[in-house]
Design a protein around this motif. Sequence first.
Motif, PDB file in Angstrom:
ATOM      1  N   GLN A  47     -23.203  35.860 -37.263  1.00 20.98           N
ATOM      2  CA  GLN A  47     -23.458  34.630 -37.306  1.00 20.98           C
ATOM      3  C   GLN A  47     -24.887  33.925 -37.475  1.00 20.98           C
ATOM      4  OE1 GLN A  47     -21.705  34.231 -33.227  1.00 20.98           O
ATOM      5  NE2 GLN A  47     -19.814  34.363 -34.013  1.00 20.98           N
ATOM      6  N   ALA A  48     -25.904  34.728 -37.447  1.00 22.91           N
ATOM      7  CA  ALA A  48     -27.350  34.707 -37.635  1.00 22.91           C
ATOM      8  C   ALA A  48     -27.886  35.614 -38.320  1.00 22.91           C
ATOM      9  CB  ALA A  48     -27.948  34.280 -36.413  1.00 22.91           C
ATOM     10  N   PRO A  49     -27.865  35.769 -39.633  1.00 29.59           N
ATOM     11  CA  PRO A  49     -28.311  36.740 -40.466  1.00 29.59           C
ATOM     12  C   PRO A  49     -29.784  37.277 -40.355  1.00 29.59           C
ATOM     13  CG  PRO A  49     -27.039  35.280 -41.916  1.00 29.59           C
ATOM     14  CD  PRO A  49     -27.354  34.574 -40.530  1.00 29.59           C
ATOM     15  N   ASP A  50     -30.660  36.318 -39.736  1.00 29.37           N
ATOM     16  CA  ASP A  50     -32.061  36.729 -39.541  1.00 29.37           C
ATOM     17  C   ASP A  50     -32.492  37.363 -38.210  1.00 29.37           C
ATOM     18  OD1 ASP A  50     -31.222  34.439 -37.921  1.00 29.37           O
ATOM     19  OD2 ASP A  50     -33.463  33.663 -37.998  1.00 29.37           O
ATOM     20  N   ARG A  51     -31.318  37.560 -37.357  1.00 24.27           N
ATOM     21  CA  ARG A  51     -31.331  38.269 -36.020  1.00 24.27           C
ATOM     22  C   ARG A  51     -30.484  39.831 -36.139  1.00 24.27           C
ATOM     23  NH1 ARG A  51     -29.297  33.466 -31.683  1.00 24.27           N
ATOM     24  NH2 ARG A  51     -31.046  31.987 -32.429  1.00 24.27           N
ATOM     25  N   ALA A  52     -31.214  40.573 -35.596  1.00 24.31           N
ATOM     26  CA  ALA A  52     -30.960  42.060 -35.575  1.00 24.31           C
ATOM     27  C   ALA A  52     -31.205  42.731 -34.064  1.00 24.31           C
ATOM     28  CB  ALA A  52     -31.393  42.911 -36.412  1.00 24.31           C
ATOM     29  N   VAL A  65     -33.366  45.837 -27.755  1.00 27.39           N
ATOM     30  CA  VAL A  65     -34.276  44.749 -28.082  1.00 27.39           C
ATOM     31  C   VAL A  65     -33.900  43.802 -29.233  1.00 27.39           C
ATOM     32  CG1 VAL A  65     -36.569  45.921 -27.545  1.00 27.39           C
ATOM     33  CG2 VAL A  65     -35.525  46.220 -29.715  1.00 27.39           C
ATOM     34  N   GLN A  66     -33.921  42.540 -28.985  1.00 29.46           N
ATOM     35  CA  GLN A  66     -33.661  41.664 -30.060  1.00 29.46           C
ATOM     36  C   GLN A  66     -34.816  41.496 -31.244  1.00 29.46           C
ATOM     37  OE1 GLN A  66     -33.106  37.581 -29.077  1.00 29.46           O
ATOM     38  NE2 GLN A  66     -34.901  37.495 -27.798  1.00 29.46           N
ATOM     39  N   LEU A  67     -34.386  41.571 -32.253  1.00 30.23           N
ATOM     40  CA  LEU A  67     -35.222  41.438 -33.459  1.00 30.23           C
ATOM     41  C   LEU A  67     -35.068  40.080 -34.296  1.00 30.23           C
ATOM     42  CD1 LEU A  67     -34.641  45.012 -34.553  1.00 30.23           C
ATOM     43  CD2 LEU A  67     -36.730  44.320 -33.473  1.00 30.23           C
ATOM     44  N   ARG A  68     -36.202  39.634 -35.136  1.00 26.48           N
ATOM     45  CA  ARG A  68     -35.969  38.581 -35.900  1.00 26.48           C
ATOM     46  C   ARG A  68     -36.509  39.140 -37.445  1.00 26.48           C
ATOM     47  NH1 ARG A  68     -34.179  33.559 -34.686  1.00 26.48           N
ATOM     48  NH2 ARG A  68     -34.079  33.371 -32.632  1.00 26.48           N
ATOM     49  N   SER A  69     -35.939  38.689 -38.488  1.00 33.74           N
ATOM     50  CA  SER A  69     -36.394  39.293 -39.668  1.00 33.74           C
ATOM     51  C   SER A  69     -36.846  37.999 -40.594  1.00 33.74           C
ATOM     52  CB  SER A  69     -35.363  40.006 -40.627  1.00 33.74           C
ATOM     53  OG  SER A  69     -34.297  39.035 -40.810  1.00 33.74           O
ATOM     54  N   SER A  70     -37.884  38.013 -41.296  1.00 33.55           N
ATOM     55  CA  SER A  70     -38.391  37.026 -42.107  1.00 33.55           C
ATOM     56  C   SER A  70     -37.342  36.659 -42.935  1.00 33.55           C
ATOM     57  CB  SER A  70     -39.750  37.467 -42.594  1.00 33.55           C
ATOM     58  OG  SER A  70     -39.712  38.478 -43.463  1.00 33.55           O
ATOM     59  N   VAL A  93     -35.464  47.274 -47.170  1.00 30.96           N
ATOM     60  CA  VAL A  93     -36.215  47.302 -46.160  1.00 30.96           C
ATOM     61  C   VAL A  93     -36.545  46.093 -45.683  1.00 30.96           C
ATOM     62  CG1 VAL A  93     -38.401  48.336 -45.241  1.00 30.96           C
ATOM     63  CG2 VAL A  93     -37.034  49.673 -46.556  1.00 30.96           C
ATOM     64  N   SER A  94     -36.714  45.572 -44.175  1.00 32.28           N
ATOM     65  CA  SER A  94     -37.131  44.268 -43.828  1.00 32.28           C
ATOM     66  C   SER A  94     -38.072  44.383 -42.957  1.00 32.28           C
ATOM     67  CB  SER A  94     -35.954  43.473 -43.246  1.00 32.28           C
ATOM     68  OG  SER A  94     -34.919  43.015 -44.466  1.00 32.28           O
ATOM     69  N   LEU A  95     -39.087  43.419 -42.689  1.00 33.87           N
ATOM     70  CA  LEU A  95     -39.974  43.250 -41.675  1.00 33.87           C
ATOM     71  C   LEU A  95     -39.147  42.810 -40.641  1.00 33.87           C
ATOM     72  CD1 LEU A  95     -42.741  43.725 -40.424  1.00 33.87           C
ATOM     73  CD2 LEU A  95     -43.095  41.322 -41.361  1.00 33.87           C
ATOM     74  N   LEU A  96     -38.888  43.462 -39.416  1.00 33.79           N
ATOM     75  CA  LEU A  96     -38.075  43.161 -38.298  1.00 33.79           C
ATOM     76  C   LEU A  96     -39.246  42.764 -37.223  1.00 33.79           C
ATOM     77  CD1 LEU A  96     -34.940  45.230 -38.233  1.00 33.79           C
ATOM     78  CD2 LEU A  96     -35.190  42.742 -39.152  1.00 33.79           C
ATOM     79  N   VAL A  97     -39.158  41.856 -36.349  1.00 30.55           N
ATOM     80  CA  VAL A  97     -40.151  41.536 -35.439  1.00 30.55           C
ATOM     81  C   VAL A  97     -39.445  41.328 -34.127  1.00 30.55           C
ATOM     82  CG1 VAL A  97     -41.774  39.779 -34.861  1.00 30.55           C
ATOM     83  CG2 VAL A  97     -41.592  40.346 -37.216  1.00 30.55           C
ATOM     84  N   ALA A  98     -40.101  41.955 -33.061  1.00 29.75           N
ATOM     85  CA  ALA A  98     -39.329  41.733 -31.837  1.00 29.75           C
ATOM     86  C   ALA A  98     -40.368  40.987 -30.708  1.00 29.75           C
ATOM     87  CB  ALA A  98     -38.990  43.157 -31.167  1.00 29.75           C
ATOM     88  N   PRO A  99     -40.038  39.925 -29.994  1.00 32.11           N
ATOM     89  CA  PRO A  99     -40.857  39.583 -29.236  1.00 32.11           C
ATOM     90  C   PRO A  99     -41.139  40.228 -27.967  1.00 32.11           C
ATOM     91  CG  PRO A  99     -38.896  38.261 -29.201  1.00 32.11           C
ATOM     92  CD  PRO A  99     -38.886  39.503 -30.223  1.00 32.11           C
ATOM     93  N   GLY A 108     -45.549  34.579 -26.878  1.00 32.60           N
ATOM     94  CA  GLY A 108     -45.424  34.353 -27.915  1.00 32.60           C
ATOM     95  C   GLY A 108     -45.799  35.640 -28.855  1.00 32.60           C
ATOM     96  N   ASN A 109     -46.293  36.670 -28.164  1.00 32.39           N
ATOM     97  CA  ASN A 109     -46.856  37.854 -28.586  1.00 32.39           C
ATOM     98  C   ASN A 109     -45.392  38.933 -29.048  1.00 32.39           C
ATOM     99  OD1 ASN A 109     -49.619  37.426 -28.140  1.00 32.39           O
ATOM    100  ND2 ASN A 109     -49.184  38.352 -25.909  1.00 32.39           N
ATOM    101  N   SER A 110     -45.868  39.394 -30.298  1.00 29.25           N
ATOM    102  CA  SER A 110     -44.452  40.195 -30.895  1.00 29.25           C
ATOM    103  C   SER A 110     -45.018  41.367 -31.531  1.00 29.25           C
ATOM    104  CB  SER A 110     -43.888  39.223 -31.819  1.00 29.25           C
ATOM    105  OG  SER A 110     -44.703  38.829 -32.758  1.00 29.25           O
ATOM    106  N   VAL A 111     -44.053  42.559 -31.752  1.00 30.45           N
ATOM    107  CA  VAL A 111     -44.495  43.617 -32.486  1.00 30.45           C
ATOM    108  C   VAL A 111     -43.459  43.649 -33.601  1.00 30.45           C
ATOM    109  CG1 VAL A 111     -44.404  45.956 -32.357  1.00 30.45           C
ATOM    110  CG2 VAL A 111     -44.960  44.456 -30.343  1.00 30.45           C
ATOM    111  N   GLY A 112     -43.977  44.166 -34.818  1.00 30.75           N
ATOM    112  CA  GLY A 112     -43.253  44.228 -35.886  1.00 30.75           C
ATOM    113  C   GLY A 112     -43.308  45.540 -36.635  1.00 30.75           C
ATOM    114  N   ALA A 113     -42.096  46.097 -37.554  1.00 32.02           N
ATOM    115  CA  ALA A 113     -42.065  47.267 -38.065  1.00 32.02           C
ATOM    116  C   ALA A 113     -41.122  47.021 -39.475  1.00 32.02           C
ATOM    117  CB  ALA A 113     -41.585  48.356 -37.276  1.00 32.02           C
ATOM    118  N   TYR A 114     -41.393  47.730 -40.507  1.00 33.04           N
ATOM    119  CA  TYR A 114     -40.708  47.777 -41.455  1.00 33.04           C
ATOM    120  C   TYR A 114     -39.492  48.535 -41.246  1.00 33.04           C
ATOM    121  CZ  TYR A 114     -43.990  44.670 -44.023  1.00 33.04           C
ATOM    122  OH  TYR A 114     -44.677  43.841 -44.359  1.00 33.04           O
TER     123      TYR A 114
END
Length: 163
Positions: A47-52, A65-70, A93-99, A108-114
């Motif tokens: 329902q929200a493709p930018d969420r993982a 953990v919840q993630l967001r993609s750019s 491959v996507s950059l996925l960012v987790a609060p 507002g701090n987050s961590v990301g990984a490809y």
Amino acid sequence: MKPLTEQEIRTAFVNCTKGEAKRLSVPRDLADRPWEDLDFLGWRDPQAPDRAYLVLPTGERTVAVQLRSSDAGSWQTRRSMCSICVTVHTGGVSLLVAPKSGKAGQQGNSVGAYMCSDLACSLYVRRKKDAGTGGRLRESLTLEQQIERTVTNLAAFIAKVTA
């Protein structure tokens, strides 16, 4: 990995509120997942493709953990490597960012990984899913060592989220 229930998944989230965890989309096909081939459960929200979401069983508890993609960009057509399972994809491959969890995340701090866009790292490592030509590089590591590396890389990412 042992099969998880929807309730176990919802209560494992560390970087969202209980209300958010209650409302997020958990896969309906949990019973059909290849649990014996999974080291962690990962899925995209239909329902929200930018969420993982990722769920990793650890020694003492299960952590989710919840993630967001750019937004998709032209960079996604290049060959990129997943930092979790070391699989190479063209556009997969996507950059996925987790609060971050706790106060840091509220600030507002987050961590990301490809990561593999479909979060199927466990299946790529075991060659149960094909990443295409050149997707899995030849390695001297055994399958067990590759699985251990994948779990270690994901655990390190989750540790950054919860730090």
